[in-house]
Design a protein around this motif. Structure first.
Motif, mmCIF file in Angstrom:
data_model
loop_
_atom_site.group_PDB
_atom_site.id
_atom_site.type_symbol
_atom_site.label_atom_id
_atom_site.label_comp_id
_atom_site.label_asym_id
_atom_site.label_seq_id
_atom_site.Cartn_x
_atom_site.Cartn_y
_atom_site.Cartn_z
ATOM 1 N N ASP A 185 0.812 -1.224 0.000
ATOM 2 C CA ASP A 185 0.000 0.000 0.000
ATOM 3 C C ASP A 185 0.842 1.269 0.000
ATOM 4 O OD1 ASP A 185 -2.055 -1.778 0.148
ATOM 5 O OD2 ASP A 185 -2.919 -1.021 2.008
ATOM 6 N N PHE A 186 1.781 1.364 0.958
ATOM 7 C CA PHE A 186 2.548 2.606 1.078
ATOM 8 C C PHE A 186 3.467 2.813 -0.119
ATOM 9 C CE2 PHE A 186 5.821 -0.237 2.494
ATOM 10 C CZ PHE A 186 7.025 0.414 2.280
ATOM 11 N N GLU A 187 3.953 1.719 -0.709
ATOM 12 C CA GLU A 187 4.816 1.834 -1.894
ATOM 13 C C GLU A 187 4.013 2.309 -3.102
ATOM 14 O OE1 GLU A 187 8.118 -1.677 -1.195
ATOM 15 O OE2 GLU A 187 6.101 -2.236 -1.837
ATOM 16 N N PHE A 188 2.786 1.822 -3.211
ATOM 17 C CA PHE A 188 1.936 2.233 -4.337
ATOM 18 C C PHE A 188 1.547 3.707 -4.192
ATOM 19 C CE2 PHE A 188 -2.114 1.915 -6.881
ATOM 20 C CZ PHE A 188 -1.476 1.654 -8.089
ATOM 21 N N LYS A 189 1.334 4.138 -2.965
ATOM 22 C CA LYS A 189 1.064 5.554 -2.714
ATOM 23 C C LYS A 189 2.261 6.406 -3.162
ATOM 24 C CE LYS A 189 0.721 8.738 1.248
ATOM 25 N NZ LYS A 189 -0.435 9.585 0.925
ATOM 26 N N GLU A 190 3.466 5.973 -2.784
ATOM 27 C CA GLU A 190 4.669 6.694 -3.194
ATOM 28 C C GLU A 190 4.843 6.674 -4.704
ATOM 29 O OE1 GLU A 190 7.803 4.811 -1.065
ATOM 30 O OE2 GLU A 190 7.296 5.736 0.860
ATOM 31 N N LEU A 191 4.508 5.551 -5.331
ATOM 32 C CA LEU A 191 4.608 5.465 -6.784
ATOM 33 C C LEU A 191 3.654 6.444 -7.446
ATOM 34 C CD1 LEU A 191 5.761 4.103 -9.301
ATOM 35 C CD2 LEU A 191 3.948 2.382 -9.117
ATOM 36 N N GLY A 192 2.443 6.584 -6.897
ATOM 37 C CA GLY A 192 1.504 7.565 -7.437
ATOM 38 C C GLY A 192 2.076 8.966 -7.382
ATOM 39 N N GLN A 193 2.723 9.296 -6.272
ATOM 40 C CA GLN A 193 3.349 10.615 -6.149
ATOM 41 C C GLN A 193 4.466 10.791 -7.172
ATOM 42 O OE1 GLN A 193 5.556 11.283 -2.496
ATOM 43 N NE2 GLN A 193 5.045 13.462 -2.492
ATOM 44 N N GLN A 194 5.276 9.760 -7.338
ATOM 45 C CA GLN A 194 6.364 9.828 -8.318
ATOM 46 C C GLN A 194 5.835 9.981 -9.734
ATOM 47 O OE1 GLN A 194 9.115 6.490 -7.803
ATOM 48 N NE2 GLN A 194 8.716 6.531 -5.607
ATOM 49 N N ALA A 195 4.750 9.264 -10.055
ATOM 50 C CA ALA A 195 4.177 9.346 -11.399
ATOM 51 C C ALA A 195 3.593 10.732 -11.660
ATOM 52 C CB ALA A 195 3.111 8.269 -11.579
ATOM 53 N N LEU A 196 2.945 11.307 -10.659
ATOM 54 C CA LEU A 196 2.421 12.670 -10.805
ATOM 55 C C LEU A 196 3.551 13.653 -11.077
ATOM 56 C CD1 LEU A 196 -0.295 12.987 -8.006
ATOM 57 C CD2 LEU A 196 -0.667 13.207 -10.465
ATOM 58 N N ALA A 197 4.645 13.521 -10.338
ATOM 59 C CA ALA A 197 5.800 14.399 -10.570
ATOM 60 C C ALA A 197 6.398 14.148 -11.936
ATOM 61 C CB ALA A 197 6.839 14.181 -9.473
ATOM 62 N N GLY A 198 6.407 12.874 -12.361
ATOM 63 C CA GLY A 198 6.984 12.551 -13.664
ATOM 64 C C GLY A 198 6.199 13.137 -14.814
ATOM 65 N N ILE A 199 4.881 13.060 -14.744
ATOM 66 C CA ILE A 199 4.054 13.535 -15.854
ATOM 67 C C ILE A 199 3.981 15.056 -15.902
ATOM 68 C CG2 ILE A 199 1.750 13.649 -14.799
ATOM 69 C CD1 ILE A 199 0.771 11.982 -17.218
ATOM 70 N N THR A 200 4.322 15.706 -14.776
ATOM 71 C CA THR A 200 4.355 17.173 -14.740
ATOM 72 C C THR A 200 5.786 17.707 -14.799
ATOM 73 O OG1 THR A 200 4.308 17.101 -12.311
ATOM 74 C CG2 THR A 200 2.200 17.362 -13.450
ATOM 75 N N PHE A 201 6.748 16.804 -14.981
ATOM 76 C CA PHE A 201 8.169 17.164 -15.116
ATOM 77 C C PHE A 201 8.687 17.956 -13.915
ATOM 78 C CE2 PHE A 201 6.531 16.754 -19.501
ATOM 79 C CZ PHE A 201 7.290 15.663 -19.895
ATOM 80 N N THR A 202 8.318 17.498 -12.743
ATOM 81 C CA THR A 202 8.816 18.116 -11.505
ATOM 82 C C THR A 202 9.504 17.079 -10.608
ATOM 83 O OG1 THR A 202 6.631 17.796 -10.465
ATOM 84 C CG2 THR A 202 7.070 19.945 -11.503
#
Length: 636
Positions: free
Chosen positions: A96-113
């Motif tokens: 669960d916590f890893e998938f939450k972190e992955l969601g955050q990373q993906a959001l940053a990735g798609i917004t180039f931040t």
């Protein structure tokens, strides 16, 4: 150097850069400076983008919208394919916590931040860095931020004065890099103010190129090319994670890349960078960069971190890159429907990422109820539930007991000494005369003159604790830390005779640090203080609760691996470090205490106890197991 439309040696240089990066990530001991491949990419990007803008301006066909749309067309299809794969795989195998972190990373990735996100998260050894599937997108963030700013700069100041403007920006960014690499290496590594100069080297090269001002012709190009190639090879082979980077040292790979770019059309360039294999590999460099890192991370999560599995990951990354490139090239962006589809897919991935980050979307493992394992991840027992805080010189030390007196024991160190808070608390509950002060902080080694480049709270911690000890006539001090972390870490340093002595990575300066620790202990002993030096806890993959649940998709996935790790299989450097610490303690008149005999009885280290996993992560004990330890009884 004429302004040809296609420059094959650039793709050859891309191939060199991507080979350096993927080999570094897979076999870091073989290619210790392979991370400089990213810096080569920065120079290439600066050159190509500036050249594209200036040629379009010369032809009077440049528009901001057109430029940015071309960047979207180039970058987004590959990025979206990779993100889809990573999110899907993450949903399958992550907790669960890893998938939450992955969601955050993906959001940053798609917004180039991504670079801003990882700069914020980095530090204290960042033990999870190697387990972040989208960590590599930090460099894409730097490039995209540059792509937004560069055309605005060119349009604002015009082409006439562009050379001077680019030169001033380069100098300013380079000075920032030199400053931050000394003061805050994480800032220097991830943030654009200290990285833009690398892209600007390529920009200035492109500016001169489009002005028809070639650097070298004919015979002059070969020695310059050779020097550039030597610079690149030197950086890749001899640099390592201990190199203060970027800063001054980044000049070697960036100027080397500039020299290679500026000297095409000679037989060395044709042989090394313009051959068909290198050119074709260079054309795959972007998708290969995107795909290789998540595959390597998922391999680690499956606890299959072998050389053979690394090679298989690289072959799979190459196959996926070829397939992705074929798919992307088959897409015609002339159709409006393609743009609408790209926007829809981007929105879907962004929404999915947000749902994962906000814990509205759970991974598959959530329904399997591994709560007995997953609750260990956040089961931290320090500070105690109702701590007393002793304020002292703008700090607050945690206090256990009734009163501070000369028999109070002062614990100095990082979270690895804090993990014994429950041990100390249990000892104090059995005797009202016992008390303890914790002069500690996450990532704070118990050395005098210890400095961290990423956390001010550690600086002068030991010196402040020593003043407290003198004022209160304390007679007992315990020093402890996750010594293994400092042994491999290169971000922290001691100030010795006015010079910064970085740890150096893999123990390069560890003996120097231990020499300072020996002097420190000897000073305590001269003052009549009893000193106890606590050794490192055992470190092994299967002791980490993240690996107790098998996530190897090819073998018994989601099966619990409750086992005992033979002491001989514990990280060998833990044994080396503990032997060195024991020798320092003996030489300086301290008592060496080790938790290993209790944690590894009969030369076997169990990963499971009466309340589930024994450890929180790779380096810290859970409170229930800490309370059971008896090795600190000698202190009281």
């Amino acid at each position: 150097m004429k302004t040809k439309t296609y420059l094959p040696h650039i793709d050859g240089l891309r191939a060199f850069a991507i080979l350096a990066v993927v080999l570094f990530h897979t076999f870091p001991s073989v290619v210790p400076g392979g991370f400089t491949g990213v810096d080569i990419f920065f120079v290439i990007s600066g050159f190509l983008i500036t050249r594209l803008i200036l040629l379009d301006l010369q032809a009077e066909r440049f528009s901001l919208a057109g430029f940015w749309l071309r960047r979207v067309r180039r970058l987004f299809p590959h990025l979206l394919l990779m993100l889809f794969f990573v999110l899907l795989t993450g949903w399958w195998i992550l907790f669960d916590f890893e998938f939450k972190e992955l969601g955050q990373q993906a959001l940053a990735g798609i917004t180039f931040t991504s670079n801003f996100l990882f700069a914020k998260q980095a530090g204290y050894f960042d033990v999870n860095a190697a387990l972040k599937p989208l960590l590599h997108l930090w460099s894409l963030g730097i490039e995209e931020q540059f792509y937004i700013l560069l055309p605005l700069v060119i349009l604002t100041f015009g082409v006439r004065h562009l050379g001077k403007i680019l030169g001033l920006l380069l100098a300013a960014s380079f000075l920032c890099s030199v400053y931050w690499v000394q003061e805050h290496r994480i800032h220097a590594f991830y943030l654009p103010d200290s990285r833009m100069w690398e892209l600007l080297i390529g920009c200035i090269l492109a500016y001169l190129h489009t002005k028809n001002k070639p650097f070298f012709k004919n015979a002059g190009s070969i020695p310059v090319f050779a020097l550039g190639l030597i610079a690149l090879l030197t950086a890749v082979v001899y640099f390592s994670e201990i190199t203060p980077f970027p800063g001054m040292w980044a000049l070697l790979p960036t100027l080397g890349a500039a020299a290679v770019i500026a000297t095409p059309n000679n037989y060395l360039s044709a042989m090394i960078f313009e051959n068909r294999l290198m050119v074709q590999l260079g054309k795959l460099s972007y998708p290969l960069y995107l795909w290789h890192w998540p595959l390597l991370v998922f391999r680690k999560m499956m606890n299959t971190d072998s050389a053979a599995s690394g090679v298989l990951c690289l072959l799979l990354a190459l196959l996926l890159s070829v397939m992705a490139e074929w798919l992307v090239r088959s897409i015609s962006f002339q159709r409006k429907s393609v743009w609408l589809t790209t926007a829809a897919v981007s929105a879907t991935i962004g929404f999915t990422s947000f749902q994962a980050y906000s814990e509205r979307l759970y991974p598959y493992s959530h329904r399997l109820n591994f709560s007995d394992v997953t609750r260990a991840f956040s089961d931290w027992g320090f500070p105690p539930k109702n701590p007393q805080i002793v304020p002292y010189k703008n700090r607050g030390f945690y206090f256990l007991g009734k009163e501070v007196n000369s028999d109070t024991v002062v614990f100095i160190g990082d979270s690895n000494i804090e993990q014994y808070g429950p041990t100390v608390e249990a000892a104090i509950l059995t005797d009202d005369h016992r008390s303890a002060i914790f002069a500690t902080g996450g990532g704070c080694a118990p050395f005098r003159n210890f400095w961290r480049t990423d956390a001010d709270w550690c600086n002068n911690l030991v010196e402040t604790a020593e003043e407290f000890i003198r004022e209160n006539k304390i007679k007992h001090v315990v020093l402890g830390a996750f010594w293994r972390g400092y042994y491999v870490e290169s971000q922290h340093f001691l100030m010795i005779n006015g010079e910064r002595v970085f740890m150096g990575g893999e123990g390069a300066n560890f003996d120097i640090w231990l020499g300072e620790l020996r002097k420190q202990i000897q000073d305590y002993r001269k003052a009549g203080i009893s000193v106890y030096l606590v050794g490192n806890t055992p470190v092994a993959a299967l002791l980490n609760p993240k690996f107790i649940i098998n996530r190897n998709v090819f073998q018994n996935i989601f099966e619990k691996q409750i086992t005992e790790v033979p002491l001989r299989d514990v990280d060998q450097q833990v044994h080396v470090i503990n032997r060195k610490l024991a020798a320092v303690a003996q030489d300086a008149g301290a008592v060496y205490l080790s938790p290993i005999p209790e944690l590894c009885p009969n030369d076997s280290c169990p990963n499971w106890g009466i309340e589930g996993p024994i450890y929180i992560d790779a380096a810290h004990l859970r409170p229930y197991r800490a309370r059971q330890l008896k090795f600190l009884e000698t202190v009281f």
